[in-house]
Structures are given as structure tokens and as C-alpha cells.
Design a protein around this motif. Sequence first.
Motif, PDB file in Angstrom:
ATOM      1  N   GLN A   1       0.829  -1.206   0.000  1.00 21.65           N
ATOM      2  CA  GLN A   1       0.000   0.000   0.000  1.00 21.65           C
ATOM      3  C   GLN A   1       0.862   1.254   0.000  1.00 21.65           C
ATOM      4  O   GLN A   1       0.611   2.195  -0.762  1.00 21.65           O
ATOM      5  N   LYS A   2       1.901   1.271   0.820  1.00 21.37           N
ATOM      6  CA  LYS A   2       2.783   2.437   0.887  1.00 21.37           C
ATOM      7  C   LYS A   2       3.511   2.655  -0.434  1.00 21.37           C
ATOM      8  O   LYS A   2       3.719   3.799  -0.854  1.00 21.37           O
ATOM      9  N   ALA A   3       3.908   1.566  -1.093  1.00 16.17           N
ATOM     10  CA  ALA A   3       4.623   1.692  -2.364  1.00 16.17           C
ATOM     11  C   ALA A   3       3.729   2.317  -3.430  1.00 16.17           C
ATOM     12  O   ALA A   3       4.163   3.191  -4.198  1.00 16.17           O
ATOM     13  N   VAL A   4       2.469   1.888  -3.491  1.00 18.58           N
ATOM     14  CA  VAL A   4       1.541   2.442  -4.479  1.00 18.58           C
ATOM     15  C   VAL A   4       1.252   3.908  -4.170  1.00 18.58           C
ATOM     16  O   VAL A   4       1.256   4.761  -5.071  1.00 18.58           O
ATOM     17  N   LEU A   5       1.004   4.227  -2.912  1.00 14.40           N
ATOM     18  CA  LEU A   5       0.727   5.614  -2.535  1.00 14.40           C
ATOM     19  C   LEU A   5       1.932   6.507  -2.813  1.00 14.40           C
ATOM     20  O   LEU A   5       1.780   7.659  -3.245  1.00 14.40           O
TER      21      LEU A   5
ATOM     22  N   GLN B   1     -15.784  -0.502 -11.227  1.00 12.37           N
ATOM     23  CA  GLN B   1     -15.631  -1.691 -10.395  1.00 12.37           C
ATOM     24  C   GLN B   1     -14.425  -1.650  -9.463  1.00 12.37           C
ATOM     25  O   GLN B   1     -14.372  -2.408  -8.498  1.00 12.37           O
ATOM     26  N   SER B   2     -13.469  -0.815  -9.741  1.00 14.99           N
ATOM     27  CA  SER B   2     -12.237  -0.799  -8.955  1.00 14.99           C
ATOM     28  C   SER B   2     -12.333   0.155  -7.768  1.00 14.99           C
ATOM     29  O   SER B   2     -12.929   1.230  -7.864  1.00 14.99           O
ATOM     30  N   ASN B   3     -11.743  -0.242  -6.653  1.00 15.45           N
ATOM     31  CA  ASN B   3     -11.596   0.650  -5.505  1.00 15.45           C
ATOM     32  C   ASN B   3     -10.271   1.403  -5.543  1.00 15.45           C
ATOM     33  O   ASN B   3     -10.177   2.537  -5.068  1.00 15.45           O
ATOM     34  N   TRP B   4      -9.245   0.763  -6.103  1.00 18.56           N
ATOM     35  CA  TRP B   4      -7.916   1.368  -6.071  1.00 18.56           C
ATOM     36  C   TRP B   4      -7.699   2.403  -7.161  1.00 18.56           C
ATOM     37  O   TRP B   4      -6.963   3.372  -6.971  1.00 18.56           O
ATOM     38  N   CYS B   5      -8.337   2.262  -8.308  1.00 16.41           N
ATOM     39  CA  CYS B   5      -8.143   3.252  -9.374  1.00 16.41           C
ATOM     40  C   CYS B   5      -8.634   4.641  -8.957  1.00 16.41           C
ATOM     41  O   CYS B   5      -7.921   5.634  -9.154  1.00 16.41           O
ATOM     42  N   PRO B   6      -9.827   4.768  -8.359  1.00 18.00           N
ATOM     43  CA  PRO B   6     -10.240   6.088  -7.868  1.00 18.00           C
ATOM     44  C   PRO B   6      -9.301   6.629  -6.795  1.00 18.00           C
ATOM     45  O   PRO B   6      -9.053   7.842  -6.723  1.00 18.00           O
ATOM     46  N   LEU B   7      -8.773   5.740  -5.977  1.00 17.24           N
ATOM     47  CA  LEU B   7      -7.863   6.158  -4.917  1.00 17.24           C
ATOM     48  C   LEU B   7      -6.572   6.728  -5.504  1.00 17.24           C
ATOM     49  O   LEU B   7      -6.088   7.785  -5.070  1.00 17.24           O
TER      50      LEU B   7
ATOM     51  N   ILE C   1      -4.808   5.324   3.423  1.00 20.69           N
ATOM     52  CA  ILE C   1      -5.908   5.502   2.478  1.00 20.69           C
ATOM     53  C   ILE C   1      -7.142   6.142   3.106  1.00 20.69           C
ATOM     54  O   ILE C   1      -8.118   6.407   2.403  1.00 20.69           O
ATOM     55  N   ALA C   2      -7.104   6.400   4.403  1.00 14.79           N
ATOM     56  CA  ALA C   2      -8.255   7.002   5.075  1.00 14.79           C
ATOM     57  C   ALA C   2      -8.588   8.352   4.442  1.00 14.79           C
ATOM     58  O   ALA C   2      -7.717   9.200   4.257  1.00 14.79           O
ATOM     59  N   GLY C   3      -9.855   8.542   4.092  1.00 11.22           N
ATOM     60  CA  GLY C   3     -10.302   9.802   3.526  1.00 11.22           C
ATOM     61  C   GLY C   3     -10.118   9.929   2.031  1.00 11.22           C
ATOM     62  O   GLY C   3     -10.532  10.931   1.442  1.00 11.22           O
ATOM     63  N   LEU C   4      -9.505   8.937   1.394  1.00 12.65           N
ATOM     64  CA  LEU C   4      -9.303   8.993  -0.049  1.00 12.65           C
ATOM     65  C   LEU C   4     -10.495   8.382  -0.782  1.00 12.65           C
ATOM     66  O   LEU C   4     -11.166   7.484  -0.275  1.00 12.65           O
ATOM     67  N   ARG C   5     -10.716   8.866  -1.985  1.00 14.82           N
ATOM     68  CA  ARG C   5     -11.830   8.396  -2.803  1.00 14.82           C
ATOM     69  C   ARG C   5     -11.649   6.924  -3.163  1.00 14.82           C
ATOM     70  O   ARG C   5     -10.576   6.509  -3.598  1.00 14.82           O
ATOM     71  N   GLN C   6     -12.703   6.124  -3.011  1.00 17.23           N
ATOM     72  CA  GLN C   6     -12.655   4.721  -3.406  1.00 17.23           C
ATOM     73  C   GLN C   6     -13.719   4.383  -4.444  1.00 17.23           C
ATOM     74  O   GLN C   6     -13.938   3.216  -4.763  1.00 17.23           O
ATOM     75  N   SER C   7     -14.358   5.421  -4.972  1.00 16.11           N
ATOM     76  CA  SER C   7     -15.319   5.256  -6.058  1.00 16.11           C
ATOM     77  C   SER C   7     -15.382   6.562  -6.829  1.00 16.11           C
ATOM     78  O   SER C   7     -15.377   7.643  -6.234  1.00 16.11           O
ATOM     79  N   PHE C   8     -15.424   6.465  -8.148  1.00 13.74           N
ATOM     80  CA  PHE C   8     -15.546   7.678  -8.950  1.00 13.74           C
ATOM     81  C   PHE C   8     -16.943   8.286  -8.836  1.00 13.74           C
ATOM     82  O   PHE C   8     -17.153   9.433  -9.233  1.00 13.74           O
ATOM     83  N   SER C   9     -17.886   7.528  -8.306  1.00 15.69           N
ATOM     84  CA  SER C   9     -19.255   8.022  -8.175  1.00 15.69           C
ATOM     85  C   SER C   9     -19.492   8.751  -6.862  1.00 15.69           C
ATOM     86  O   SER C   9     -20.582   9.293  -6.646  1.00 15.69           O
ATOM     87  N   GLU C  10     -18.499   8.781  -5.981  1.00 11.59           N
ATOM     88  CA  GLU C  10     -18.660   9.471  -4.701  1.00 11.59           C
ATOM     89  C   GLU C  10     -18.976  10.942  -4.935  1.00 11.59           C
ATOM     90  O   GLU C  10     -18.328  11.609  -5.741  1.00 11.59           O
ATOM     91  N   GLY C  11     -19.986  11.440  -4.233  1.00  6.75           N
ATOM     92  CA  GLY C  11     -20.347  12.844  -4.342  1.00  6.75           C
ATOM     93  C   GLY C  11     -21.280  13.158  -5.486  1.00  6.75           C
ATOM     94  O   GLY C  11     -21.715  14.296  -5.650  1.00  6.75           O
ATOM     95  N   MET C  12     -21.607  12.143  -6.312  1.00  7.37           N
ATOM     96  CA  MET C  12     -22.535  12.379  -7.414  1.00  7.37           C
ATOM     97  C   MET C  12     -23.969  12.335  -6.902  1.00  7.37           C
ATOM     98  O   MET C  12     -24.288  11.576  -5.991  1.00  7.37           O
ATOM     99  N   PRO C  13     -24.868  13.156  -7.490  1.00  6.40           N
ATOM    100  CA  PRO C  13     -26.265  13.143  -7.044  1.00  6.40           C
ATOM    101  C   PRO C  13     -26.945  11.836  -7.410  1.00  6.40           C
ATOM    102  O   PRO C  13     -26.548  11.162  -8.337  1.00  6.40           O
TER     103      PRO C  13
END
Length: 221
Positions: free
Chosen positions: A74-78, A98-104, A209-221
Motif C-alpha cells: 500500500q505504501k509503495a503504491v501511494l 468496479q475498482s476501488n484502487w483506481c479512484p484512490l 488511504i483514510a479519507g481517499l476516494r474509493q469510487s468515482f461516483s462518490e459525491g454524485m447526485p
Amino acid sequence: MAAAIIDDPGAPVFFLSYARPDRARAVSAPREPNRYVMRFFDELTANVNELVGSPAGQDPGYLDLGHGGGEHWQKAVLHGAGTCQVLVCLLSRPYLFQSNWCPLEWDVFARRKVLPRAAAAPGIESAIVPVLWTPFHEMLPGVTADVNIFRPTGLPDEDYTARYLTDGLFGLLRTGQTEIYEAIVWKLAMHIQRIHSLYWVEPGVPEGIAGLRQSFSEGMP
């Protein structure tokens, strides 16, 4: 005024963000990138190296190979997403929906400030470069809609861009359209070189990863 640039010689020029099985959902050992992703990464890395250069023994690109897991991985990717100068994203339906890591990875990079390397540099543009990997029919979700998909110009044939936008880079490879594929990968490398020469992205590596986006749809209406 130009930024006080301090380039990190150990930082990658570009980070390749692509869809792979999420570790939290995997029922077996994480799979390595498919051979087409590896081919694309190797060829893009070689092209960028010719255009930008890199320290001896170091590649200009970063690719998560999917080995291991846990805190070290995780640290290496971040760190890669938080220190690279260009984020290249292979857009596909799995990447976007479908991915959690790509939005992150996108979120880590998007939080960093882009600064001109010289006072004469043109207006600030995004250092995120979405590339069409496979075609999809849904609307781009959330923040991805704010960044234009890479569209190469100056290709040998005007039809090349249309074929790329129809089939994606993966489709070009699968259907034997290697001449078009190789031309677009070269143009992408030139685009990376341009961004790298004009702008500097301040490093910003999150502790976790706390507080980072895990979906591109986050915040969408």
C-alpha cells in the motif's frame, strides 16, 4: 512566477493506473497485469525514456505488478502516485465502475498542486492523462468527466484517432492494428514529455488511504 522546482531523481515520470482485481475481493493470490498491459507499459516506458531520460538502472514509469499485499504494498503504491509527474489512466468499464484502487490513485494525484516550470509556460493544464483502453458506453462518472480523454494529433492517417476511440488501445492490439497502436503510444509518450517539461507536480504522499476516494461516483447526485 516560476515555482522553486526540486525534482526528485528517484520519482517516476509517470504512474500507470489500470484496473486489476481488488485485493479485498480476491479469493486467490492477486493476479499480475495481463500481458497486454505489460506490453503497453514496456513500450510507453521505452518511448518516454528516449524522450525524457532517466537515471541509470531506473525506468521512468511506475507499474504496480500486483505482488504481495499489506501495508508495504500500500505504501509503495501511494508513494508512486504521490511522487510521479504524470498519471496515465487506462480507462475501461472495470476501471471506472468496479475498482476501488483506481479512484484512490486518481485522488492521490489530483490533490497535488501543478505548477509551471517557467514563467512563460502556458496556462496550467491537467497532468492526469486518461487513455481509452477498452470501449464503454456509460457516461464518465464524477471527477473523470472533468478531464479530457487523450486524443492524439498529427498521426499518419486521420482515421487512426477514430479507430482508437472506437476500439481502445487494447482493441487495437487484439485486432492486429499494431501500426495504429504504436503510433498512438508514441504520441502519448510525447504528450507525457510535454507535460513533464512544462509543469511540476508537487509531491504529496498520504500516510494511508483514510479519507481517499474509493469510487468515482462518490459525491454524485
